[in-house]
Design an enzyme around this catalytic site. Structure first.
Site, PDB file in Angstrom:
ATOM      1  N   THR A  57       0.852  -1.194   0.000  1.00  0.00           N
ATOM      2  CA  THR A  57       0.000   0.000   0.000  1.00  0.00           C
ATOM      3  C   THR A  57       0.883   1.238   0.000  1.00  0.00           C
ATOM      4  O   THR A  57       2.059   1.184   0.365  1.00  0.00           O
ATOM      5  CB  THR A  57      -0.899   0.048   1.258  1.00  0.00           C
ATOM      6  OG1 THR A  57      -0.069   0.047   2.422  1.00  0.00           O
ATOM      7  CG2 THR A  57      -1.848  -1.142   1.300  1.00  0.00           C
ATOM      8  N   ILE A  58       0.297   2.336  -0.436  1.00  0.00           N
ATOM      9  CA  ILE A  58       0.965   3.632  -0.328  1.00  0.00           C
ATOM     10  C   ILE A  58       0.188   4.443   0.698  1.00  0.00           C
ATOM     11  O   ILE A  58      -1.045   4.457   0.689  1.00  0.00           O
ATOM     12  CB  ILE A  58       1.035   4.372  -1.682  1.00  0.00           C
ATOM     13  CG1 ILE A  58       1.746   5.724  -1.520  1.00  0.00           C
ATOM     14  CG2 ILE A  58      -0.336   4.546  -2.289  1.00  0.00           C
ATOM     15  CD1 ILE A  58       1.970   6.451  -2.828  1.00  0.00           C
ATOM     16  N   SER A  59       0.909   5.090   1.585  1.00  0.00           N
ATOM     17  CA  SER A  59       0.259   5.919   2.599  1.00  0.00           C
ATOM     18  C   SER A  59      -0.343   7.155   1.948  1.00  0.00           C
ATOM     19  O   SER A  59       0.066   7.581   0.871  1.00  0.00           O
ATOM     20  CB  SER A  59       1.269   6.353   3.662  1.00  0.00           C
ATOM     21  OG  SER A  59       1.747   5.246   4.368  1.00  0.00           O
ATOM     22  N   HIS A  64       3.002  11.097   4.365  1.00  0.00           N
ATOM     23  CA  HIS A  64       4.352  11.338   3.865  1.00  0.00           C
ATOM     24  C   HIS A  64       4.858  12.700   4.341  1.00  0.00           C
ATOM     25  O   HIS A  64       6.005  12.825   4.783  1.00  0.00           O
ATOM     26  CB  HIS A  64       4.372  11.288   2.336  1.00  0.00           C
ATOM     27  CG  HIS A  64       4.221   9.913   1.774  1.00  0.00           C
ATOM     28  ND1 HIS A  64       5.151   8.911   1.953  1.00  0.00           N
ATOM     29  CD2 HIS A  64       3.243   9.368   1.009  1.00  0.00           C
ATOM     30  CE1 HIS A  64       4.764   7.812   1.331  1.00  0.00           C
ATOM     31  NE2 HIS A  64       3.603   8.059   0.756  1.00  0.00           N
ATOM     32  N   SER A  88       6.048   3.830  -4.206  1.00  0.00           N
ATOM     33  CA  SER A  88       5.730   4.560  -5.438  1.00  0.00           C
ATOM     34  C   SER A  88       6.803   5.552  -5.837  1.00  0.00           C
ATOM     35  O   SER A  88       6.780   6.081  -6.942  1.00  0.00           O
ATOM     36  CB  SER A  88       4.415   5.321  -5.254  1.00  0.00           C
ATOM     37  OG  SER A  88       4.611   6.399  -4.350  1.00  0.00           O
ATOM     38  N   ASP A 158      16.619  -5.802   0.849  1.00  0.00           N
ATOM     39  CA  ASP A 158      16.026  -5.965   2.172  1.00  0.00           C
ATOM     40  C   ASP A 158      16.284  -4.685   2.958  1.00  0.00           C
ATOM     41  O   ASP A 158      17.423  -4.398   3.335  1.00  0.00           O
ATOM     42  CB  ASP A 158      16.665  -7.169   2.869  1.00  0.00           C
ATOM     43  CG  ASP A 158      16.042  -7.475   4.221  1.00  0.00           C
ATOM     44  OD1 ASP A 158      15.366  -6.595   4.798  1.00  0.00           O
ATOM     45  OD2 ASP A 158      16.257  -8.598   4.720  1.00  0.00           O
ATOM     46  N   GLY A 159      15.232  -3.921   3.205  1.00  0.00           N
ATOM     47  CA  GLY A 159      15.382  -2.644   3.893  1.00  0.00           C
ATOM     48  C   GLY A 159      15.977  -2.744   5.274  1.00  0.00           C
ATOM     49  O   GLY A 159      16.573  -1.786   5.769  1.00  0.00           O
TER      50      GLY A 159
END
Length: 199
Positions: A57-59, A64, A88, A158-159
Site C-alpha cells: 500500500t501507499i500511505s 508522507h 511509489s 532488504d530494507g
C-alpha cells in the site's frame, strides 16, 4: 481540524496549506513547504492509503508530509537520506526537493537552474514497485534529472539491511512497522541524525 488527522487538497499546495491549518506540520518553514508542494505525481485529494499492488500500500500524502516534517531538521541542502520501503517513489521525490537547493541561473528562464543536491536512496523489496517508482520519478523534470544523475537512487533489497554504500545518512525513513530498529540502520545513521518509522 486540530491535531493529527486526515488532510487533503485539490492541489499539492492546498494539501500542504491544509496540513498547516490542522497543525500537522510543525517544523516546516515556507521554503520547505514550497518545495514539498512542487512534487507533482501524487493525488493530493487522497485522504487514506491505497493498495498499489503486489501486497503493498501507499500511505496517504499527508502521512508522507508528516514523516518528512519530523525529519526536516536534518533535511538541509546536501543532506543524505535513506527511504526504506520506497514504494511509489513519492516520498523520495519529496525528500529530494527538501535536500536540494535550486538557484535560478537566469532570472528570465525558470528551467535554467543550478542545484546544491542532496542524495536520496530508496530501498524497495518488490521489484515491480521499484520499476513503477522510477517511472513516477521520471514524470517530473527535476526528479527525472535527479534519477539520471544518481542524486536519487532506487535499489531492490532488504530494507532491514539499509544501503551501506550510500551512507552515512543524515535521516532514515522507514515506511513500515518493526518491533525494533534494525542495527544496520543505526550503524548507517550519521551523528547527529534521525530515523523515523511509520507503520
Amino acid at each position: 481540524m486540530a491535531g493529527f488527522g486526515h488532510c487533503s487538497g485539490r492541489t499539492n499546495r492546498e494539501l500542504v496549506e491544509n496540513m498547516i491549518k490542522s497543525r500537522m506540520l510543525k517544523n516546516s518553514d515556507e521554503a520547505s513547504l514550497a518545495r514539498i508542494s512542487q512534487v507533482s505525481h501524487v493525488d493530493a485529494r487522497a485522504e487514506c492509503g491505497r493498495v498499489i499492488g503486489h501486497g503493498a500500500t501507499i500511505s496517504a500524502p499527508h502521512m508522507h508530509a508528516y514523516a518528512a516534517d519530523l525529519l526536516l531538521p536534518f533535511l538541509r541542502p546536501g543532506a543524505r537520506v535513506l527511504d526504506i520501503g520506497s514504494g511509489s517513489g513519492y516520498l523520495c521525490a519529496v525528500l529530494h526537493h527538501l535536500v536540494t537547493s535550486y538557484t535560478s541561473v537566469r532570472p528570465t528562464d525558470q528551467s535554467a537552474t543550478a542545484a546544491v543536491s542532496g542524495h536520496v536512496v530508496g530501498i524497495e523489496h518488490i521489484p515491480e514497485l521499484l520499476d513503477w517508482s522510477l517511472q513516477n520519478l521520471k514524470k517530473d523534470e527535476r526528479t527525472r534529472r535527479a534519477v539520471e544523475s544518481n542524486a536519487i537512487e532506487i535499489h531492490a533489497g532488504d530494507g532491514r539491511l539499509g544501503y551501506p554504500s550510500g551512507g552515512p545518512y543524515d535521516a532514515i525513513h522507514v515506511g513500515a512497522a518493526a518491533p525494533t530498529i534494525p542495527e544496520p540502520l543505526i550503524l548507517q545513521l550519521a551523528a547527529p541524525g534521525r530515523t523515523k518509522g511509520r507503520g
